[in-house]
Enzyme design. Sequence first.
Site, PDB file in Angstrom:
ATOM      1  N   GLU A 195       9.499 -11.824   2.498  1.00 36.34           N
ATOM      2  CA  GLU A 195      10.697 -12.400   1.883  1.00 36.34           C
ATOM      3  C   GLU A 195      11.274 -13.426   2.857  1.00 36.34           C
ATOM      4  O   GLU A 195      11.552 -13.093   4.015  1.00 36.34           O
ATOM      5  CB  GLU A 195      11.727 -11.314   1.581  1.00 36.34           C
ATOM      6  CG  GLU A 195      12.922 -11.826   0.799  1.00 36.34           C
ATOM      7  CD  GLU A 195      13.891 -10.724   0.410  1.00 36.34           C
ATOM      8  OE1 GLU A 195      14.899 -11.034  -0.251  1.00 36.34           O
ATOM      9  OE2 GLU A 195      13.639  -9.554   0.777  1.00 36.34           O
ATOM     10  N   ARG A 197       4.989   2.285   8.050  1.00 43.37           N
ATOM     11  CA  ARG A 197       5.555   1.154   8.768  1.00 43.37           C
ATOM     12  C   ARG A 197       5.507   1.410  10.266  1.00 43.37           C
ATOM     13  O   ARG A 197       5.409   2.543  10.727  1.00 43.37           O
ATOM     14  CB  ARG A 197       7.010   0.927   8.342  1.00 43.37           C
ATOM     15  CG  ARG A 197       7.178   0.640   6.872  1.00 43.37           C
ATOM     16  CD  ARG A 197       8.629   0.497   6.488  1.00 43.37           C
ATOM     17  NE  ARG A 197       9.205  -0.757   6.964  1.00 43.37           N
ATOM     18  CZ  ARG A 197      10.418  -1.171   6.649  1.00 43.37           C
ATOM     19  NH1 ARG A 197      11.188  -0.452   5.866  1.00 43.37           N
ATOM     20  NH2 ARG A 197      10.869  -2.320   7.102  1.00 43.37           N
ATOM     21  N   LYS A 202      15.858  -6.441   9.325  1.00 40.82           N
ATOM     22  CA  LYS A 202      16.262  -7.855   9.334  1.00 40.82           C
ATOM     23  C   LYS A 202      17.780  -7.987   9.238  1.00 40.82           C
ATOM     24  O   LYS A 202      18.360  -8.908   9.818  1.00 40.82           O
ATOM     25  CB  LYS A 202      15.566  -8.613   8.202  1.00 40.82           C
ATOM     26  CG  LYS A 202      14.179  -9.067   8.555  1.00 40.82           C
ATOM     27  CD  LYS A 202      13.651 -10.128   7.621  1.00 40.82           C
ATOM     28  CE  LYS A 202      13.255  -9.578   6.282  1.00 40.82           C
ATOM     29  NZ  LYS A 202      12.545 -10.582   5.449  1.00 40.82           N
TER      30      LYS A 202
END
Length: 557
Positions: free
Chosen positions: A37, A262, A272
């Site tokens: 993204e 992850r 983020k």
Amino acid sequence: MAEVTENKNFIHAFIDEDIAEGGQFAGMTVHTRFPPEPNGYLHIGHCKALIIDFGTAEKYGGMCNLRMDDTNPAKEDTEYVEAIQEDIHWLGFDWADRFFYGSDYFEKTYAFAEELIQKGLAYVCELTPEQFKEYRGDLTHPAVSPYRDRPVEESLALFRRMRAGEFEDNRYTLRAKIDLASGNFNMRDPVIYRIRHVGHHRQGDKWCIYPMYDFAHPIQDALEGITHSLCSLEFENHRPLYNWVVEHVSVPHHPRQIEFARLGIDHTVLSKRKLRQLVEEGRVSGWDDPRMPTLCGLRRRGYTPKSIRNFCERIGVAKSPNVVEFDFLEHCLREDLNETATRVMAVQQPVRLTVTNYPEGQTETFVVENNPMDETAGMRTITFSKNLWIESDDFMEEKVGKFFRLFPGNEVRLKGAYVVKCTGCVKDAVGNVTEVLCEYDPESKGGNPADGRKVKSTIHWVNADDCADAEIRLYSNLFDDPDPDASGKDFIACLNPNSLEILTGCKVEAALKNAAAPASFQFMRLGYFCVDSKDSSPEHLVFNRSVSLKDSFKPKK
């Protein structure tokens, strides 16, 4: 503790099964995608995912698409798009002509939404966000929507009016009609479109309705012919919805979603949102601050593509979450730089060393090796004179403990030059040592006394007559707490106030006067350093410490 032996990759096991004779993708080219993204810079956690995506395609001689997931227009920007591309290329991967945007598919995605409505598999709902939560149900009670049986024609008309911009944000949503009683809450008639009157960084004001990720992503994968949609474990419970979407709209292809854990690293945060907060509040100098876990920050600190790829490959691909020590990432960097970095001499806390019996005005040269680990690295010339700089902590006026460096009467070896004996020092008015005095042994050229006597210590130095001034930045963990991201913690309160120490007036070899990024060096006895890519210039040299020489990481046996 990170496992440094090669782990069996369960993703590759699944793919082997899929492309074998009789498998669902038998005879097909393995095709993956990396869908970041563009609302921030890539960090080391993303790096694991992109190495899995691009690396898997490499392993099978397949293809990997780069697709910007820009279906949420709120914080997306072309700055991030360009930074993501730069980071991926820096790591050594390429997508050729397979670069896409999720927004490329807005028109087709909208058409598939209308298809679901016409099939009776989607409806326009007008529950408010508050009502949506209230009617969500629980494990013993199904969700509720009084609009679930809205006629197809009415939903279709409302959906078209939503697209036309007739309604304010949150007035309506489009929901998939699946199962309000499902034990998987992602299947309880999830929202697949919402109204957002926000300009898009590529589409402008063309759209005021945007698809949800869980609806758009499987469609994008299917339209691009992706065989294996590799994603993080958080999407495991979303897989039934992924499959439902591709099975109920007329896409030409049905990808397989496979999830992996992850990456977690101690002493850092990989959110983020939190990284953006650090930047916006000025707690770091930017996304590329060398203390940040972003790829641009790691690159500026001196990390190499090889070290990062090696780190990600050696920690393996897990099915359950794990936390890797930051020490292991540093270990991988040391391994690479030990083989590639030129050895040079630099003095961080300089004090003058005067060789009192060396001829005034004379300069001598010595040839030294650039890297003992690399025979092809060649040699370089260093200069020697009466006036030198050494580290201030390499001298003690009175010896304490097992100190074998310079103190009155003791001999040390000046790296690559001569053996010298300390004869005393000079102090200023308040008692600070400003100059150390010594005599050299002319018969010890190269550091080896002619009579074979033992010299216990070797120290580094630079020639004061031709060295360069430099600023040196010493970086350590951004967070004191090993788990600043833990639930209930204020991650800002976990920041390390001493994560950056700036040293000025440092001295480096004359050969570094024109050093430029991304050059890396081993400053003997001090650590590995790189030229700062933003602030360094020939007029003002700046070096960042990439990693210290000491390796605290202990691999598992």
